[in-house]
Design an enzyme around this catalytic site. Structure first.
Site, PDB file in Angstrom:
ATOM      1  N   ARG A  41       0.819  -1.214   0.000  1.00 45.69           N
ATOM      2  CA  ARG A  41       0.000   0.000   0.000  1.00 45.69           C
ATOM      3  C   ARG A  41       0.855   1.267   0.000  1.00 45.69           C
ATOM      4  NH1 ARG A  41      -4.716  -2.061   4.198  1.00 45.69           N
ATOM      5  NH2 ARG A  41      -6.029  -3.055   2.611  1.00 45.69           N
ATOM      6  N   LYS A 198     -19.780 -18.083   3.036  1.00 51.29           N
ATOM      7  CA  LYS A 198     -21.210 -17.931   3.285  1.00 51.29           C
ATOM      8  C   LYS A 198     -21.921 -17.140   2.196  1.00 51.29           C
ATOM      9  CE  LYS A 198     -20.859 -18.085   8.348  1.00 51.29           C
ATOM     10  NZ  LYS A 198     -21.174 -17.357   9.617  1.00 51.29           N
ATOM     11  N   GLY A 351      -9.102 -10.065  -0.228  1.00 47.25           N
ATOM     12  CA  GLY A 351      -7.868 -10.564   0.363  1.00 47.25           C
ATOM     13  C   GLY A 351      -7.478 -11.971  -0.059  1.00 47.25           C
ATOM     14  N   GLY A 374     -13.420  -4.028   1.203  1.00 45.20           N
ATOM     15  CA  GLY A 374     -14.831  -3.695   1.358  1.00 45.20           C
ATOM     16  C   GLY A 374     -15.354  -2.821   0.236  1.00 45.20           C
TER      17      GLY A 374
END
Length: 397
Positions: A41, A198, A351, A374
């Protein structure tokens, strides 16, 4: 998406001698001793900083790090290690400034790092007083932190509302371009891979993509729920039985458009979730009650690879099996290498996806690797990110 870009401001000669405030994403991992363990980053932030310095600006850079408590700067929340590494990469000292909200003194050609912005009271709630103080520090605000683009905070959103000029830095602009190319104006066929443990965590993504893509490849625990929806048994595999109806709805929505969710024809199973568990390939309709599905089978992997190689655009979020265990990594590796071989434009994010890309060494073969976790997922959900919205509004106004 029409936003003002930092490169355009530089080309127009509107940056020289100006105070430039760059919101970067320097939220790097640190070990117990406070040492940076991975600096991707920081490296990704360098182009915007160098552009500003080369243009003759006075440059302020800030970022969040970790999850500090507002109003309290603990040693482990300090950007000091980041300042040191940034200085090494830039080949010059990068001073770290604390208590910067009420004023920063620096001259054109200088660069400073402003201490962890999430320590400032009111940052996360986008306090207007704080945002206006930040905006008063600069002539040009540059948003270059896609990883925070889904958050409307003082240093990402409020400052963009009040700064004299607000623009997208090169990293954010590249994300906008890649997302637009993949989702807003894709070359067909458009295939999406959505995998994870999920369905519930990615249900809105699946529903959004079901209306856009030509093929929706599901993997991991999500695939098990879709196997149930297709009437197949999954033994003791991870699944969400209460969401079988939603999985069926996604399949039906795809079918109504002439598209599909390809259901695995074979799977790799084990009796336990362990790296040393014996792996067995079975037909998808032959899974025993005590089996756990941990990967797609070779027949399924080959079929999906063939589709991916013929795609026009690929969106990839998640490995299709437990790729951390070598015995159950073949499906993910086959998919990854097919994407690498494909002539399609590919965009990957998340990720675990980035870990798979690194594991198989295919970074150079992916069209665009998203820096946001996100934020990337919210784009796939069809949401307009706050950072994009405010920059587009400022550009239009």
């Amino acid at each position: 998406m029409n936003v003002l870009r930092f490169a355009d401001l530089i080309a127009q000669g509107r940056v020289a001698g100006r105070r430039v405030f760059i919101r970067a994403d320097l939220n790097v991992p640190l070990d117990a001793g406070g040492h940076i363990t991975e600096d991707t980053r920081i490296r990704a932030s360098l182009p915007a900083i160098r552009m500003a310095l080369d243009a003759g600006a006075a440059v302020m850079v800030t970022s969040h790090l970790g999850r500090p408590t507002e109003g309290t700067l603990r040693p482990e929340d300090s950007l000091a290690p980041v300042a040191a590494r940034l200085g090494e990469l830039l080949g010059r000292e990068v001073p770290l400034r604390r208590d910067w909200v009420d004023g920063v003194q620096l001259a054109p050609g200088q660069v400073v790092l402003l201490e962890n912005c999430r320590v400032n009271k009111g940052e996360k709630k986008n306090d207007p007083t704080l945002a206006k103080k930040m905006a008063a520090l600069c002539d040009v605000f540059v948003h270059d932190a896609f990883g925070t683009a889904h958050r409307a905070e003082a240093s990402t959103y409020g400052i963009a509302e009040h700064a004299p000029l607000a623009c997208a830095g090169p990293l954010l602009a590249a994300e906008i371009d890649a997302i637009t190319k993949a989702l807003a104006d894709p070359k067909r066929p458009l295939l999406a891979i959505v995998a994870g443990s999920k369905v519930s965590t990615k249900l809105t993504i699946l529903q959004s993509l079901a209306a856009k893509v030509d093929g929706l490849i599901v993997g991991g625990g999500i695939a098990n729920t879709f196997l149930l929806a297709a009437g197949l048994k999954i033994g003791k595999s991870l699944a969400e039985t209460d969401l079988v109806g939603e999985a069926k709805a996604v399949m039906q929505a795809m079918a109504a458009r002439g598209a599909e969710v390809p259901i695995p024809t074979d799977v790799v199973v084990a009796k336990a979730f362990a790296a040393d568990a014996a792996a067995t390939v079975k037909r998808a309709d032959e899974v025993a009650d005590d089996d756990m599905i941990l990967d797609i089978g070779p027949e399924t992997a080959r079929a999906l690879a063939s589709r991916l190689e013929a795609a026009g655009t690929i969106v990839w979020n998640g490995p299709v099996g437990v790729f951390e265990f070598d015995a159950f990594a073949h499906g993910t590796e086959t998919i990854a290498r097919a994407i690498a071989r494909s002539m399609a434009f590919s965009i990957a994010g998340g990720g675990d996806t980035l870990a798979a890309i690194a594991k198989y060494g295919i970074e150079r073969e992916i069209g665009y690797i998203s820096t946001g976790g996100g934020a990337f997922l919210e784009v796939l959900e069809g949401k307009t990110l706050p950072a994009f919205e405010v920059l587009a509004r400022r550009c239009a106004g």
